[in-house]
Design a protein around this motif. Structure first.
Motif, short mmCIF file in Angstrom:
data_model
loop_
_atom_site.label_atom_id
_atom_site.label_comp_id
_atom_site.label_asym_id
_atom_site.label_seq_id
_atom_site.Cartn_x
_atom_site.Cartn_y
_atom_site.Cartn_z
N ALA A 80 40.95 -17.41 -14.23
CA ALA A 80 40.32 -18.17 -15.50
C ALA A 80 39.30 -17.26 -15.91
O ALA A 80 39.09 -17.15 -17.16
N ILE A 81 38.44 -16.67 -15.10
CA ILE A 81 37.42 -15.92 -15.46
C ILE A 81 37.98 -14.65 -16.29
O ILE A 81 37.31 -14.29 -17.33
N ALA A 82 38.95 -14.03 -15.47
CA ALA A 82 39.55 -12.90 -16.05
C ALA A 82 40.26 -12.98 -17.54
O ALA A 82 40.09 -12.26 -18.28
N PRO A 85 36.01 -14.67 -19.78
CA PRO A 85 34.83 -14.76 -19.09
C PRO A 85 33.70 -15.69 -19.77
O PRO A 85 32.93 -16.12 -18.97
N LYS A 86 34.01 -16.34 -20.97
CA LYS A 86 33.05 -17.20 -21.54
C LYS A 86 33.44 -18.73 -21.19
O LYS A 86 32.75 -19.33 -21.61
N LEU A 87 34.70 -18.95 -20.61
CA LEU A 87 34.78 -20.53 -20.14
C LEU A 87 33.92 -20.54 -18.97
O LEU A 87 34.19 -20.11 -17.80
N ALA A 88 32.95 -21.54 -18.99
CA ALA A 88 32.06 -21.74 -18.02
C ALA A 88 32.44 -22.17 -16.81
O ALA A 88 32.24 -22.16 -15.48
N GLU A 89 33.66 -23.28 -16.97
CA GLU A 89 34.42 -23.76 -15.94
C GLU A 89 34.88 -22.78 -14.82
O GLU A 89 34.75 -23.26 -13.46
N ALA A 128 24.82 -19.25 -19.51
CA ALA A 128 24.74 -18.63 -20.46
C ALA A 128 25.90 -18.61 -21.41
O ALA A 128 25.55 -18.96 -22.45
N ASP A 129 27.04 -19.13 -20.80
CA ASP A 129 28.18 -19.43 -21.69
C ASP A 129 28.12 -20.85 -22.22
O ASP A 129 28.62 -21.03 -23.47
N ASP A 130 27.59 -22.01 -21.39
CA ASP A 130 27.60 -23.13 -22.11
C ASP A 130 26.20 -24.02 -21.49
O ASP A 130 26.07 -24.44 -20.50
N ALA A 136 26.97 -27.10 -14.56
CA ALA A 136 26.47 -25.67 -14.22
C ALA A 136 24.86 -26.00 -13.78
O ALA A 136 24.49 -25.44 -12.80
N TRP A 137 24.14 -26.86 -14.37
CA TRP A 137 22.83 -27.29 -13.96
C TRP A 137 22.99 -27.66 -12.62
O TRP A 137 21.86 -27.73 -11.82
#
Length: 254
Positions: A80-82, A85-89, A128-130, A136-137
């Motif tokens: 998913a990251i590859a 990279p901007k998808l926070a999940e 940073a992305d979301d 994330a928090w």
């Protein structure tokens, strides 16, 4: 410094628009095998993220941890990251997976592999992305509190910049972003219980009571709510042994 424990019960992450699709719908219904297959078939970041999420949901619902299953979840999260990279999940699921894996391999191996640093990087990337992503928090809150718990306040601050105060504040940010997310409350209660259940007795009882009062939106949330009921029952009965057993189980310890 012991291992980073990672987020617990972190499978009710607020859904981004990018994730809406057949794979996510299957996940919400608890059809995890089908959700994984559909997610992988989509061949995009959102699909890989749902596959990771479904694999992690199955892992949390097992009686015993499964390293092979976590390896798959890690692979899906990295895909998913590859892909985006901007998808926070993707970053969050990878951080969660590293936390579960650290419990299985033990503190020395986890420390050698740098799991705490790697998990923090993924969480920071997700924020940073979301910046309003509740999970994330919550993940950052769990990271701070558990690092302090395992290493002590001085060493945690010196090695990682982790503090209890920041962890508590991070959880409040997560609640503000998604106040009706019952799994966030479960995670908060379990994190505080592992840290010091006597000191945070009121916070733990309040978080579990809130989780029980909220309405589940997915099969996984219904499962998490049942765990909250079991935890609160043991807590109210002052059954410390059973409560601690449930906490360790929900953290993913073998």
């Amino acid at each position: 410094m012991k291992r980073y424990l990672g987020a617990t019960l972190a499978l009710a992450i607020t859904v981004s628009a990018a994730q809406a699709g057949p794979a996510l719908q299957l996940y919400e219904k608890g059809k995890y095998d089908a959700a994984i297959a559909a997610g992988l078939n989509e061949q995009d970041a959102a699909g890989f993220a749902v596959a990771a999420r479904a694999e992690l949901a199955r892992e949390q619902m097992r009686e015993e941890p499964c390293q092979e299953c976590l390896d798959r979840a890690e692979s899906y999260a990295r895909q998913a990251i590859a892909a985006d990279p901007k998808l926070a999940e993707g970053h969050i699921y990878l951080a969660v997976t590293l936390g579960y894996e650290s419990r299985i391999i033990g503190p020395i191996a986890a420390r050698f592999r740098g799991y705490a640093e790697s998990a923090r990087k993924e969480i920071d990337d997700a924020i940073a992305d979301d910046p309003k992503n509740a999970w994330a928090w919550a993940s950052l809150g769990g990271w701070n509190i558990e690092i302090v718990h395992n290493g002590g306040a001085t060493l945690a601050r010196w090695l990682y910049g982790a503090t209890l105060r920041e962890g508590l504040d991070d959880f409040q940010k997560s609640f503000a972003s998604d106040p009706n997310n019952l799994v966030l409350r479960c995670q908060y209660a379990i994190t505080l219980a592992a840290y010091d259940r006597a000191k945070f007795r009121t916070n733990i009882a309040s978080a579990l009571s809130t989780a029980i009062a909220l309405k589940p939106q997915t099969v996984y949330e219904t499962f998490a709510q049942s765990r909250a009921r079991a935890l609160l029952a043991a807590f109210n009965d002052s059954d410390a042994a059973e409560f601690d057993r449930l906490v360790r189980h929900d953290q993913g310890y073998p």
